[in-house]
Write an enzyme that holds these catalytic residues in place. Structure first.
Site, PDB file in Angstrom:
ATOM      1  N   GLU A 165       0.831  -1.203   0.000  1.00 10.47           N
ATOM      2  CA  GLU A 165       0.000   0.000   0.000  1.00 10.47           C
ATOM      3  C   GLU A 165       0.871   1.262   0.000  1.00 10.47           C
ATOM      4  OE1 GLU A 165      -3.259  -0.004  -0.306  1.00 10.47           O
ATOM      5  OE2 GLU A 165      -3.435  -2.186  -0.167  1.00 10.47           O
ATOM      6  N   GLU A 199      -5.553   4.215   7.821  1.00 11.32           N
ATOM      7  CA  GLU A 199      -5.109   3.648   6.543  1.00 11.32           C
ATOM      8  C   GLU A 199      -5.100   2.127   6.589  1.00 11.32           C
ATOM      9  OE1 GLU A 199      -4.351   3.146   2.761  1.00 11.32           O
ATOM     10  OE2 GLU A 199      -4.839   5.082   3.655  1.00 11.32           O
ATOM     11  N   GLU A 242     -10.711  -2.356   1.639  1.00 17.45           N
ATOM     12  CA  GLU A 242     -10.483  -2.523   0.195  1.00 17.45           C
ATOM     13  C   GLU A 242     -10.129  -3.962  -0.142  1.00 17.45           C
ATOM     14  OE1 GLU A 242      -7.627   0.328  -1.171  1.00 17.45           O
ATOM     15  OE2 GLU A 242      -9.028   2.003  -0.980  1.00 17.45           O
TER      16      GLU A 242
END
Length: 128
Positions: A39, A80, A87
């Site tokens: 990420e 995050e 996601e």
């Protein structure tokens, strides 16, 4: 017709005591490694934290202000991680476009935007 036995959710939890803590620590470190490797946004926030956390220690501010200056960037890392997890789950279910998938991903992104705004607002109010 046979019924499936009731499965106790706790039976899937694994060990208890120190073994559980060590296993959980390993899973957490694996999650941090996966986030850092996979990420870009997480990597950017790690680097932002590597700048802001020492800077917060060097500034001439009260203890409470220092804590706020340090907690807000760390909060963005937490957000995050959760956003990336959302996601991943959405993508695991299906890569097909779906309004609910888009909504889930957009909400995770909105949470991260708010976390970044909290950093900016906290630092601005304390330093200016």
């Amino acid at each position: 017709m046979s019924e499936a036995p009731d499965l106790d959710a706790l039976s899937f939890k694994g060990r208890s005591g120190l073994t559980r803590i060590l296993n959980a620590t390993g899973y957490s470190l694996a999650g941090l490694r996966a986030a850092y490797r996979g990420e870009a946004a997480f990597r950017q926030l790690v680097w932002l934290n590597l700048v802001l956390l020492p800077l917060a220690c060097l500034l001439d501010v009260s203890r409470v202000e220092r804590v706020l200056l340090m907690l807000t960037p760390l909060l963005a890392l937490v957000v995050e991680l959760l956003n990336s997890a959302i996601e991943a789950v959405v993508d695991r279910i299906s890569l097909n476009l779906h309004p609910l998938s888009k909504q889930a991903k957009d909400m995770g992104s909105a949470a991260q935007l708010l976390a970044l705004l909290i950093i900016a607002l906290t630092w601005a109010l304390i330093l200016l």
